[in-house]
Write an enzyme that holds these catalytic residues in place. Structure first.
Site, PDB file in Angstrom:
ATOM      1  N   ASP A 101       0.879  -1.162   0.000  1.00 13.32           N
ATOM      2  CA  ASP A 101       0.000   0.000   0.000  1.00 13.32           C
ATOM      3  C   ASP A 101       0.923   1.221   0.000  1.00 13.32           C
ATOM      4  OD1 ASP A 101      -2.225   1.793   0.738  1.00 13.32           O
ATOM      5  OD2 ASP A 101      -1.274   1.774   2.712  1.00 13.32           O
ATOM      6  N   ASP A 161      -0.215   5.140   0.888  1.00  7.51           N
ATOM      7  CA  ASP A 161      -0.483   6.133   1.933  1.00  7.51           C
ATOM      8  C   ASP A 161      -0.579   5.480   3.311  1.00  7.51           C
ATOM      9  OD1 ASP A 161      -2.385   7.544  -0.596  1.00  7.51           O
ATOM     10  OD2 ASP A 161      -0.694   8.570   0.331  1.00  7.51           O
ATOM     11  N   GLU A 174      -0.758  11.164   5.173  1.00  5.38           N
ATOM     12  CA  GLU A 174      -2.105  11.740   5.311  1.00  5.38           C
ATOM     13  C   GLU A 174      -2.110  13.176   5.814  1.00  5.38           C
ATOM     14  OE1 GLU A 174      -4.563  10.725   3.835  1.00  5.38           O
ATOM     15  OE2 GLU A 174      -4.226   8.593   3.535  1.00  5.38           O
ATOM     16  N   GLY A 188     -10.511   7.160  -0.894  1.00  6.24           N
ATOM     17  CA  GLY A 188     -10.518   7.928  -2.140  1.00  6.24           C
ATOM     18  C   GLY A 188     -10.803   9.391  -1.894  1.00  6.24           C
ATOM     19  N   GLY A 189      -9.926  10.258  -2.400  1.00  7.45           N
ATOM     20  CA  GLY A 189     -10.080  11.697  -2.138  1.00  7.45           C
ATOM     21  C   GLY A 189     -11.336  12.278  -2.736  1.00  7.45           C
ATOM     22  N   LYS A 190     -11.676  11.873  -3.968  1.00 10.27           N
ATOM     23  CA  LYS A 190     -12.904  12.403  -4.599  1.00 10.27           C
ATOM     24  C   LYS A 190     -14.127  11.963  -3.789  1.00 10.27           C
ATOM     25  CE  LYS A 190     -12.272  10.627  -8.774  1.00 10.27           C
ATOM     26  NZ  LYS A 190     -10.871  10.153  -8.733  1.00 10.27           N
ATOM     27  N   GLU A 191     -14.156  10.687  -3.447  1.00  7.02           N
ATOM     28  CA  GLU A 191     -15.271  10.151  -2.656  1.00  7.02           C
ATOM     29  C   GLU A 191     -15.329  10.832  -1.283  1.00  7.02           C
ATOM     30  OE1 GLU A 191     -12.870   8.498  -4.155  1.00  7.02           O
ATOM     31  OE2 GLU A 191     -13.847   7.268  -5.694  1.00  7.02           O
ATOM     32  N   THR A 212      -5.088   3.257  -3.235  1.00  2.46           N
ATOM     33  CA  THR A 212      -6.291   4.014  -3.588  1.00  2.46           C
ATOM     34  C   THR A 212      -5.939   5.353  -4.215  1.00  2.46           C
ATOM     35  OG1 THR A 212      -7.388   3.013  -1.687  1.00  2.46           O
ATOM     36  CG2 THR A 212      -8.423   4.968  -2.619  1.00  2.46           C
ATOM     37  N   ASN A 222       0.134  11.024  -7.595  1.00  3.54           N
ATOM     38  CA  ASN A 222       0.635  11.105  -6.218  1.00  3.54           C
ATOM     39  C   ASN A 222       1.732  10.080  -5.966  1.00  3.54           C
ATOM     40  OD1 ASN A 222      -1.143  13.143  -5.676  1.00  3.54           O
ATOM     41  ND2 ASN A 222      -2.602  11.882  -4.530  1.00  3.54           N
TER      42      ASN A 222
HETATM   43  C1  XBP Z   1      -5.267   6.121   1.028  1.00  6.65           C
HETATM   44  C2  XBP Z   1      -6.467   6.815   0.520  1.00  6.65           C
HETATM   45  C3  XBP Z   1      -6.287   7.961  -0.447  1.00  6.65           C
HETATM   46  C4  XBP Z   1      -5.522   9.104   0.228  1.00  6.65           C
HETATM   47  C5  XBP Z   1      -5.727  10.405  -0.519  1.00  6.65           C
HETATM   48  O1  XBP Z   1      -4.756   5.412  -0.064  1.00  6.65           O
HETATM   49  O2  XBP Z   1      -7.574   6.446   0.872  1.00  6.65           O
HETATM   50  O3  XBP Z   1      -7.589   8.397  -0.785  1.00  6.65           O
HETATM   51  O4  XBP Z   1      -6.055   9.299   1.535  1.00  6.65           O
HETATM   52  O5  XBP Z   1      -5.305  10.239  -1.873  1.00  6.65           O
HETATM   53  P1  XBP Z   1      -3.885   4.039   0.198  1.00  6.65           P
HETATM   54  P2  XBP Z   1      -6.310  10.652  -3.062  1.00  6.65           P
HETATM   55  O6  XBP Z   1      -4.709   2.923  -0.402  1.00  6.65           O
HETATM   56  O7  XBP Z   1      -2.583   4.276  -0.518  1.00  6.65           O
HETATM   57  O8  XBP Z   1      -3.691   3.900   1.687  1.00  6.65           O
HETATM   58  O9  XBP Z   1      -6.838  12.044  -2.724  1.00  6.65           O
HETATM   59  O10 XBP Z   1      -5.451  10.626  -4.301  1.00  6.65           O
HETATM   60  O11 XBP Z   1      -7.382   9.607  -3.052  1.00  6.65           O
HETATM   61 MG    MG Z   2      -2.943   3.161   3.330  1.00  7.23          MG
END
Ligand code: XBP
Ligand code: MG
Length: 249
Positions: free
Chosen positions: A9, A11, A18, A51-54, A122, A127
């Site tokens: 993964d 983030d 975050e 997801g950032g948009k969601e 995600t 990024n």
């Molecule tokens: C974590 C997420 C991402 C980030 C923000 O992703 O849920 O939405 O918080 O990035 P990961 P975006 O699966 O790597 O832990 O705004 O590009 O979604």
């Molecule tokens: Mg993560």
């Protein structure tokens, strides 16, 4: 079966990103004069939405708005997120984020031992590119045989889709790989795809339910590849006789 790949993964796992995301969300809200500011406590809650948009859309849905204003704001989400991603790229490129303890060493060990590296995240490819370039330099992207991310799948974590895409692209069954995650959503996604999963939580995810994890550690510091594989696949590292003995017990 031997472990042929580590699927990471991004983030919270490769790097504790975050706070940089939160700052970037708040920067775009200020740019559009929306009057929104996500505090750390609020953002911790909002991270329940992958997801950032969601996440932005979910926040808009929670606001006391008239239908027309809500629709107007929802129509703005793709543009808000694109600009947020630009802010995030700037924060990361300016050195705002470093890899978590033990990550770079484990990546190097895996490459040295011919164990494939993959990403299942995600977040967006932009990024990931920014983070890998800023923390590992130009070689960063080349370390990973597969980068499965963002909108490549319709159902984001905790759905298994992104891990299944990574495994399919690697051409491996889940028994020949393992996942490294930081969150409960990520753990659910990886285990639903059949992967043994190591969880290294952060401040943002430490209070989550990690039942089903193969192992939970504060970080990857001090964890070598051979030890990780021994923990994940005790039978596969035993001698054939030991493995046979374990099977018949
Ligand atoms: C974590 C997420 C991402 C980030 C923000 O992703 O849920 O939405 O918080 O990035 P990961 P975006 O699966 O790597 O832990 O705004 O590009 O979604
Ligand atoms: Mg993560």
């Amino acid at each position: 079966m031997s472990i042929e790949a580590l699927i990471f993964d991004v983030d919270g796992t490769l790097a504790d990103t975050e706070e940089a995301h939160r700052i970037s969300f708040n920067s775009v809200f200020e740019q559009y004069r929306l009057g929104w500011t996500w505090t750390r406590a609020e953002y911790r809650q909002l991270l329940e939405v992958p997801g950032g948009k969601e996440r932005i859309a979910s926040y808009i849905a929670s606001l006391p708005l008239g239908t027309a204003e809500r629709q107007r704001l929802l129509a703005l989400v793709p543009q808000l997120h694109a600009d947020k991603t630009r802010f995030y790229g700037e924060v990361v490129s300016e050195g705002g984020v470093t890899l978590r303890d033990g990550v770079e060493r484990l990546l190097n060990e895996a490459v040295a031992q011919g164990c494939h590296l993959a990403i299942a995240s995600t977040t967006t490819a932009a990024n990931i590119n920014a983070l890998l370039n800023a923390t590992l330099g130009p070689r960063g992207l080349d370390l990973f045989a597969v980068i499965a991310c963002g909108d490549q799948v319709r159902a984001k974590k905790p759905a298994p889709d992104i891990y299944r895409l990574a495994l399919d692209t690697l051409g491996l069954p889940p028994e020949q790989a393992l996942a490294v995650e930081d969150s409960a959503h990520g753990l659910r996604a990886a285990t639903a795809a059949g992967l043994w999963t190591l969880v290294t939580p952060t401040f943002w995810t430490q209070d989550s339910d990690f039942r089903g994890a193969g192992l939970v550690l504060p970080s990857l510091a001090g964890l070598g590849l051979d030890e990780l594989i021994r923990i994940a696949r005790p039978a596969s590292t035993a001698s054939p006789v030991q493995a046979l003995y374990q099977e018949t017990r």
